[in-house]
Write a protein that holds these residues in place. Structure first.
Motif, short mmCIF file in Angstrom:
data_model
loop_
_atom_site.label_atom_id
_atom_site.label_comp_id
_atom_site.label_asym_id
_atom_site.label_seq_id
_atom_site.Cartn_x
_atom_site.Cartn_y
_atom_site.Cartn_z
N ARG A 17 0.83 -1.20 0.00
CA ARG A 17 0.00 0.00 0.00
C ARG A 17 0.87 1.26 0.00
NH1 ARG A 17 -2.35 3.58 3.66
NH2 ARG A 17 -4.41 4.26 3.06
N ALA A 18 1.88 1.30 0.86
CA ALA A 18 2.77 2.47 0.94
C ALA A 18 3.47 2.70 -0.39
CB ALA A 18 3.79 2.28 2.05
N SER A 19 3.88 1.62 -1.02
CA SER A 19 4.56 1.73 -2.31
C SER A 19 3.63 2.27 -3.39
CB SER A 19 5.11 0.37 -2.72
OG SER A 19 5.75 0.46 -3.96
N HIS A 22 3.04 5.99 -2.74
CA HIS A 22 4.24 6.74 -3.09
C HIS A 22 4.34 6.91 -4.60
CE1 HIS A 22 8.62 7.47 -3.52
NE2 HIS A 22 8.48 8.08 -2.36
N LEU A 48 11.30 1.15 -0.76
CA LEU A 48 9.98 0.56 -1.01
C LEU A 48 10.04 -0.53 -2.07
CD1 LEU A 48 7.72 3.73 -0.82
CD2 LEU A 48 7.67 1.77 0.73
#
Length: 69
Positions: A17-19, A22, A48
């Protein structure tokens, strides 16, 4: 690594999700302005990517019962 002992966790999905967030924010800025963001953190992006590779390798191992070559 034994596929039977590999588990995908909430933290792993958090990495994906963070990737995605980003990447989305980066490309959204590029599309809207035509320029790379001044605050782009290349180190964070590489981190990431490496974390994503680890998660995807776990998922692949679970699904295929063999590591990515």
């Amino acid at each position: 690594m034994n596929p039977n002992s590999v588990h995908v966790t909430q933290q792993d999905f958090g990495v994906i999700r963070a990737s995605l967030i980003h990447s989305y924010e980066f490309w959204k800025h590029v599309v809207e302005t035509g320029e790379y963001p001044e605050t782009f953190d290349e180190g964070r992006a590489k981190e990431l990517i490496l974390m994503n590779q680890e998660v995807l390798e776990k998922i692949n191992l679970i699904l295929t019962m063999r590591p990515i070559s």
